[in-house]
Design a protein around this motif. Structure first.
Motif, PDB file in Angstrom:
ATOM      1  N   VAL A 122      13.708   5.625   6.252  1.00  0.00           N
ATOM      2  CA  VAL A 122      13.268   4.701   5.204  1.00  0.00           C
ATOM      3  C   VAL A 122      12.234   3.754   5.790  1.00  0.00           C
ATOM      4  O   VAL A 122      12.466   3.141   6.839  1.00  0.00           O
ATOM      5  CB  VAL A 122      14.442   3.894   4.620  1.00  0.00           C
ATOM      6  N   ALA A 123      11.091   3.641   5.119  1.00  0.00           N
ATOM      7  CA  ALA A 123      10.040   2.692   5.501  1.00  0.00           C
ATOM      8  C   ALA A 123       9.835   1.704   4.366  1.00  0.00           C
ATOM      9  O   ALA A 123       9.936   2.072   3.189  1.00  0.00           O
ATOM     10  CB  ALA A 123       8.737   3.421   5.812  1.00  0.00           C
ATOM     11  N   VAL A 124       9.554   0.467   4.712  1.00  0.00           N
ATOM     12  CA  VAL A 124       9.315  -0.572   3.716  1.00  0.00           C
ATOM     13  C   VAL A 124       7.858  -1.018   3.810  1.00  0.00           C
ATOM     14  O   VAL A 124       7.294  -1.104   4.909  1.00  0.00           O
ATOM     15  CB  VAL A 124      10.278  -1.772   3.904  1.00  0.00           C
ATOM     16  N   PHE A 125       7.263  -1.284   2.650  1.00  0.00           N
ATOM     17  CA  PHE A 125       5.852  -1.649   2.570  1.00  0.00           C
ATOM     18  C   PHE A 125       5.692  -3.042   1.973  1.00  0.00           C
ATOM     19  O   PHE A 125       6.626  -3.590   1.395  1.00  0.00           O
ATOM     20  CB  PHE A 125       5.090  -0.617   1.733  1.00  0.00           C
ATOM     21  N   ALA A 126       4.491  -3.581   2.101  1.00  0.00           N
ATOM     22  CA  ALA A 126       4.222  -4.922   1.589  1.00  0.00           C
ATOM     23  C   ALA A 126       4.315  -4.978   0.069  1.00  0.00           C
ATOM     24  O   ALA A 126       4.696  -5.998  -0.495  1.00  0.00           O
ATOM     25  CB  ALA A 126       2.858  -5.408   2.066  1.00  0.00           C
ATOM     26  N   ASP A 127       3.965  -3.885  -0.606  1.00  0.00           N
ATOM     27  CA  ASP A 127       4.065  -3.869  -2.067  1.00  0.00           C
ATOM     28  C   ASP A 127       4.289  -2.441  -2.548  1.00  0.00           C
ATOM     29  O   ASP A 127       4.185  -1.481  -1.777  1.00  0.00           O
ATOM     30  CB  ASP A 127       2.829  -4.483  -2.738  1.00  0.00           C
ATOM     31  N   ALA A 134       1.438   5.862   0.039  1.00  0.00           N
ATOM     32  CA  ALA A 134       1.928   6.491   1.270  1.00  0.00           C
ATOM     33  C   ALA A 134       2.755   7.728   0.950  1.00  0.00           C
ATOM     34  O   ALA A 134       2.653   8.759   1.632  1.00  0.00           O
ATOM     35  CB  ALA A 134       2.752   5.490   2.077  1.00  0.00           C
ATOM     36  N   TRP A 135       3.588   7.628  -0.101  1.00  0.00           N
ATOM     37  CA  TRP A 135       4.398   8.784  -0.507  1.00  0.00           C
ATOM     38  C   TRP A 135       3.506   9.957  -0.891  1.00  0.00           C
ATOM     39  O   TRP A 135       3.782  11.106  -0.539  1.00  0.00           O
ATOM     40  CB  TRP A 135       5.301   8.392  -1.677  1.00  0.00           C
ATOM     41  N   GLN A 136       2.447   9.684  -1.620  1.00  0.00           N
ATOM     42  CA  GLN A 136       1.540  10.749  -2.042  1.00  0.00           C
ATOM     43  C   GLN A 136       0.820  11.382  -0.864  1.00  0.00           C
ATOM     44  O   GLN A 136       0.531  12.585  -0.873  1.00  0.00           O
ATOM     45  CB  GLN A 136       0.522  10.190  -3.042  1.00  0.00           C
ATOM     46  N   VAL A 183       9.489  -0.962  -3.031  1.00  0.00           N
ATOM     47  CA  VAL A 183       8.571  -1.077  -1.892  1.00  0.00           C
ATOM     48  C   VAL A 183       8.957  -0.108  -0.768  1.00  0.00           C
ATOM     49  O   VAL A 183       8.494  -0.245   0.362  1.00  0.00           O
ATOM     50  CB  VAL A 183       8.554  -2.519  -1.342  1.00  0.00           C
ATOM     51  N   PHE A 184       9.777   0.870  -1.079  1.00  0.00           N
ATOM     52  CA  PHE A 184      10.294   1.786  -0.065  1.00  0.00           C
ATOM     53  C   PHE A 184       9.782   3.218  -0.242  1.00  0.00           C
ATOM     54  O   PHE A 184       9.495   3.654  -1.350  1.00  0.00           O
ATOM     55  CB  PHE A 184      11.831   1.830  -0.123  1.00  0.00           C
ATOM     56  N   VAL A 185       9.727   3.926   0.876  1.00  0.00           N
ATOM     57  CA  VAL A 185       9.571   5.371   0.879  1.00  0.00           C
ATOM     58  C   VAL A 185      10.750   5.933   1.667  1.00  0.00           C
ATOM     59  O   VAL A 185      11.070   5.431   2.759  1.00  0.00           O
ATOM     60  CB  VAL A 185       8.246   5.809   1.526  1.00  0.00           C
ATOM     61  N   ALA A 186      11.423   6.920   1.111  1.00  0.00           N
ATOM     62  CA  ALA A 186      12.620   7.468   1.751  1.00  0.00           C
ATOM     63  C   ALA A 186      12.484   8.971   1.959  1.00  0.00           C
ATOM     64  O   ALA A 186      11.854   9.668   1.158  1.00  0.00           O
ATOM     65  CB  ALA A 186      13.854   7.168   0.910  1.00  0.00           C
TER      66      ALA A 186
END
Length: 210
Positions: A122-127, A134-136, A183-186
């Motif tokens: 899991v990564a967290v982003f500023a918005d 990032a997911w795309q 704000v996450f990518v998993a």
């Protein structure tokens, strides 16, 4: 005609002011803090019994460092992919790995082996916009399939049960899900585990992404 003296008027007005309910200012609710990435990844209770937590689990930087002596090429590739996510706005990331065989703790995610394993990144982003972009682009080398191009085992969007920005791969022995929420990518990857374990793992992580 009834005439009120100045004193009487003052008394009447004072009574009106005292009897009129005054509005009470309600405090503005503070936004709930986002879940820490270390708490968002898979936990021991999310995976089937018989799987043990790998020593390298935790902050993603630490995982890469621990992987370096065993798999230097893989560690270098993951470091490059992590740097790419950071340039896209990632501010932190964590990974947890659970396996039935310690040798799988240093294996590449989704690598075919006889060991049972479950991993979550899991990564967290500023918005939210950064997280979706990032997911795309792809997460740790796992890129979503193009819309309309779905080979056997691949699903994208609402059929995954994880929202529009999601894709899954289900071809035994590997089951994989990658999605963006808030704000996450998993990323969740299971090997040699059944569909029920896969659904439970993705649901557990997804519920923590706020």
């Amino acid at each position: 005609m009834v005439r009120l003296t100045a004193l009487a008027v003052a008394v009447v007005m004072a009574g009106v002011c005292q009897s009129t309910p005054q509005p009470v200012a309600s405090p503005t609710p503070s936004p709930s803090p986002h879940t820490a990435v270390a708490d968002a990844v898979l936990q021991q209770g999310d995976v089937p019994s018989g799987l043990n937590l790998c020593a390298g689990s935790g902050p993603f930087d630490t995982y890469i460092t621990n992987l370096q002596p065993f798999q230097p090429e893989l560690a270098g590739r993951l470091n490059d992919q992590w740097l790419s996510l950071r340039t896209q706005g990632a501010t932190g990331a964590a990974i947890s790995l659970f396996t039935s065989d310690n040798s799988a703790c240093t294996a590449e995610l989704a690598a075919v082996s006889k060991a049972k394993s479950a991993a979550a990144f899991v990564a967290v982003f500023a918005d939210e916009g950064q997280a979706d972009r990032a997911w795309q682009t792809g997460v740790l080398g796992f890129t979503p399939p193009a819309p309309g191009e779905l080979p056997p085992g691949l699903s994208r969007g609402t059929p995954t049960g994880l929202g529009l920005s999601a894709w899954t791969y289900d071809r035994s022995p590997v089951r994989l899900a990658c999605w963006h929420k808030s704000v996450f990518v998993a990323l969740v990857v299971l090997s040699n585990l059944d569909i029920n374990a896969f659904k439970a793992a993705t649901a557990a992580v997804n519920a923590r992404l706020n």
